[in-house]
Write a protein that holds these residues in place. Sequence first.
Motif, PDB file in Angstrom:
ATOM      1  N   ASP A  88       0.960  -1.145   0.121  1.00 28.96           N
ATOM      2  CA  ASP A  88      -0.130   0.006   0.061  1.00 28.96           C
ATOM      3  C   ASP A  88       0.973   1.279   0.016  1.00 28.96           C
ATOM      4  N   ALA A  89       1.850   1.393   0.689  1.00 23.96           N
ATOM      5  CA  ALA A  89       2.823   2.354   0.839  1.00 23.96           C
ATOM      6  C   ALA A  89       3.611   2.520  -0.414  1.00 23.96           C
ATOM      7  N   TYR A  90       3.870   1.469  -1.157  1.00 23.58           N
ATOM      8  CA  TYR A  90       4.618   1.481  -2.403  1.00 23.58           C
ATOM      9  C   TYR A  90       3.802   2.107  -3.148  1.00 23.58           C
ATOM     10  N   LEU A  91       2.572   1.721  -3.513  1.00 20.52           N
ATOM     11  CA  LEU A  91       1.688   2.199  -4.420  1.00 20.52           C
ATOM     12  C   LEU A  91       1.295   3.764  -4.080  1.00 20.52           C
ATOM     13  N   ARG A  92       1.077   4.118  -2.875  1.00 22.20           N
ATOM     14  CA  ARG A  92       0.874   5.539  -2.614  1.00 22.20           C
ATOM     15  C   ARG A  92       2.271   6.494  -3.007  1.00 22.20           C
ATOM     16  N   ALA A  93       3.399   5.810  -2.770  1.00 18.22           N
ATOM     17  CA  ALA A  93       4.593   6.735  -2.949  1.00 18.22           C
ATOM     18  C   ALA A  93       4.712   6.953  -4.571  1.00 18.22           C
ATOM     19  N   ASN A  94       4.146   5.857  -5.527  1.00 18.98           N
ATOM     20  CA  ASN A  94       4.037   6.436  -6.962  1.00 18.98           C
ATOM     21  C   ASN A  94       2.651   6.808  -7.336  1.00 18.98           C
ATOM     22  N   ARG A  95       1.953   7.703  -6.242  1.00 22.53           N
ATOM     23  CA  ARG A  95       0.761   8.323  -6.755  1.00 22.53           C
ATOM     24  C   ARG A  95      -0.391   7.651  -7.104  1.00 22.53           C
ATOM     25  N   GLN A  96      -0.482   6.277  -6.758  1.00 19.51           N
ATOM     26  CA  GLN A  96      -1.705   5.765  -6.889  1.00 19.51           C
ATOM     27  C   GLN A  96      -2.493   5.838  -5.379  1.00 19.51           C
ATOM     28  N   ASP A  97      -3.076   6.904  -5.553  1.00 21.73           N
ATOM     29  CA  ASP A  97      -3.587   7.580  -4.038  1.00 21.73           C
ATOM     30  C   ASP A  97      -4.483   6.781  -3.354  1.00 21.73           C
ATOM     31  N   ASP A  98      -5.226   5.638  -4.207  1.00 17.83           N
ATOM     32  CA  ASP A  98      -5.893   4.731  -3.464  1.00 17.83           C
ATOM     33  C   ASP A  98      -5.055   3.515  -2.959  1.00 17.83           C
ATOM     34  N   GLY A  99      -4.067   3.541  -2.981  1.00 19.73           N
ATOM     35  CA  GLY A  99      -3.006   2.366  -2.272  1.00 19.73           C
ATOM     36  C   GLY A  99      -3.708   1.016  -2.857  1.00 19.73           C
ATOM     37  N   VAL A 100      -3.883   0.089  -1.923  1.00 19.88           N
ATOM     38  CA  VAL A 100      -4.140  -1.271  -2.704  1.00 19.88           C
ATOM     39  C   VAL A 100      -5.731  -1.241  -3.148  1.00 19.88           C
ATOM     40  N   ALA A 101      -6.451  -0.035  -2.558  1.00 23.36           N
ATOM     41  CA  ALA A 101      -7.782   0.062  -3.082  1.00 23.36           C
ATOM     42  C   ALA A 101      -7.810   0.120  -4.623  1.00 23.36           C
ATOM     43  N   SER A 102      -6.695   0.554  -5.346  1.00 25.77           N
ATOM     44  CA  SER A 102      -6.805   0.963  -6.672  1.00 25.77           C
ATOM     45  C   SER A 102      -7.089  -0.442  -7.675  1.00 25.77           C
ATOM     46  N   TYR A 103      -6.814  -1.619  -7.113  1.00 25.29           N
ATOM     47  CA  TYR A 103      -7.177  -2.895  -7.828  1.00 25.29           C
ATOM     48  C   TYR A 103      -8.458  -2.769  -8.072  1.00 25.29           C
ATOM     49  N   GLY A 104      -9.288  -2.416  -7.281  1.00 26.29           N
ATOM     50  CA  GLY A 104     -10.797  -2.401  -7.456  1.00 26.29           C
ATOM     51  C   GLY A 104     -11.147  -1.531  -8.720  1.00 26.29           C
ATOM     52  N   ARG A 105     -10.377  -0.693  -9.226  1.00 27.71           N
ATOM     53  CA  ARG A 105     -10.918   0.508 -10.360  1.00 27.71           C
ATOM     54  C   ARG A 105     -10.789  -0.373 -11.755  1.00 27.71           C
ATOM     55  N   MET A 106     -10.254  -1.533 -11.598  1.00 27.22           N
ATOM     56  CA  MET A 106     -10.352  -2.279 -12.534  1.00 27.22           C
ATOM     57  C   MET A 106     -11.928  -2.572 -13.388  1.00 27.22           C
ATOM     58  N   VAL A 107     -12.752  -2.711 -12.514  1.00 29.48           N
ATOM     59  CA  VAL A 107     -14.167  -2.731 -12.777  1.00 29.48           C
ATOM     60  C   VAL A 107     -14.550  -1.530 -13.310  1.00 29.48           C
ATOM     61  N   ASP A 108     -13.974  -0.264 -12.986  1.00 29.84           N
ATOM     62  CA  ASP A 108     -14.397   1.094 -13.865  1.00 29.84           C
ATOM     63  C   ASP A 108     -14.047   0.834 -15.422  1.00 29.84           C
ATOM     64  N   LEU A 109     -12.968   0.516 -15.402  1.00 31.73           N
ATOM     65  CA  LEU A 109     -12.038   0.240 -16.822  1.00 31.73           C
ATOM     66  C   LEU A 109     -13.005  -0.984 -17.615  1.00 31.73           C
ATOM     67  N   LEU A 110     -13.592  -2.001 -17.196  1.00 33.26           N
ATOM     68  CA  LEU A 110     -14.359  -2.843 -17.493  1.00 33.26           C
ATOM     69  C   LEU A 110     -15.652  -2.248 -18.032  1.00 33.26           C
ATOM     70  N   LEU A 111     -16.240  -1.514 -17.193  1.00 34.76           N
ATOM     71  CA  LEU A 111     -17.816  -0.689 -17.447  1.00 34.76           C
ATOM     72  C   LEU A 111     -17.692   0.006 -18.660  1.00 34.76           C
ATOM     73  N   ALA A 112     -16.295   0.822 -18.475  1.00 37.68           N
ATOM     74  CA  ALA A 112     -16.157   1.889 -19.514  1.00 37.68           C
ATOM     75  C   ALA A 112     -16.021   0.837 -21.068  1.00 37.68           C
ATOM     76  N   TYR A 113     -15.242  -0.103 -20.846  1.00 35.54           N
ATOM     77  CA  TYR A 113     -15.011  -0.777 -22.095  1.00 35.54           C
ATOM     78  C   TYR A 113     -16.035  -1.408 -22.779  1.00 35.54           C
ATOM     79  N   PHE A 114     -17.160  -1.907 -21.854  1.00 37.51           N
ATOM     80  CA  PHE A 114     -18.359  -2.604 -22.346  1.00 37.51           C
ATOM     81  C   PHE A 114     -19.164  -1.528 -22.625  1.00 37.51           C
ATOM     82  N   ARG A 115     -19.317  -0.356 -22.173  1.00 35.69           N
ATOM     83  CA  ARG A 115     -20.156   0.963 -22.540  1.00 35.69           C
ATOM     84  C   ARG A 115     -19.851   1.331 -24.060  1.00 35.69           C
TER      85      ARG A 115
END
Length: 356
Positions: A329-356
């Motif tokens: 989580d700290a590594y991801l935040r250090a690289n400006r992935q502000d959601d930390g480990v929660a950023s893994y869940g944003r894959m769903v937003d990309l899937l929704l946009a892809y099928f949309r």
Amino acid sequence: MKRLWFALLIPISILLNILAHRFPHLTERYFSMGVYRGLAASYGRVFGVLPFSVSQFLIVLLPLLGLGYLIFSVFVIITRNGQRLRCLGRLMAGVLAAAGVLAFMFTIFAGLNYARLPLSEKMGLDVRPSYVWELVSLAERLADDVNSLSAKVSRDTSGVMQIEYGHLTLAREAQAAFREAGKSFPWLTGYTPLVKPVLYSQFMSRLQILGVYSPFTMEAHVNVHVPAYHIPATMLHEAAHFRGIMREDEANFVAWLVAKNSGQAEFMYSGAMLAFVHTMRQLRLASPGCHRRIMDSLTAYVTADLRANSDYWQQFTGPLATASTRVNDAYLRANRQDDGVASYGRMVDLLLAYFR
């Protein structure tokens, strides 16, 4: 003084990162799609063609060498009365030089790609808040995919997926999958290394890590001790990091996209399961009733894989896994992935946009 020149790589790396995040369009055009592709095609081949991992030996060897150097330097400082200050200066300069080289290597082999354009912008995807019915529709579509694909992969007597051939063959199929995906998505063309098994895979499971990318050797690794349905998609995820897709949600999406277009049953099922599991996590929060209904629609094969996966990870819960998650989580935040480990869940937003 010669060592201190290498220490200057630390502020240079910091400056490059600041500029890269300040000008993402230029980073995408000139670095990610330019300089980095050249590095991947040249330096990336040095270790990428080997069927075994170099970095997993270096991760043990280099700390031992560093400790030996430190002990030797302290011994010299203690025993040389007239040169203590000079020896101490050499030690500090050596530490700073090593830090500078490592910082610069991480910056050009991984760090700057965190600043490139979002994948959604690159692909023209409209990522935005979605209605629950859209999430339900996506989950139903993915459930149909995993149900149909689950019967096309090999299984053991318990009905759990298994991979019948060797890891090297699977790694070469991952390379072929990227080549196939490159026909439809030109930004995925280029050299893809062999994704390598980790010797201490069971220890990685204790850290709850499925795979890891080493930017210093540009090697992609997969934990081969985990349930089989994870392995093909994880290979594609780590290979996506090599291809410059560093954000975790985007690497997951690319793994699904490459798997979907691969034409290979193991990869298609693994990628579909990756997308399905992430989508169902979001659906459980948004609509528990729809979550239960879709879970009840799964075939016995899919259910067997999910149950085996739950049983597997249950044995690796504890403080070590918690500490590993916090470090990640700290590594991801250090690289400006502000959601930390929660950023893994944003894959769903990309899937929704892809099928949309």
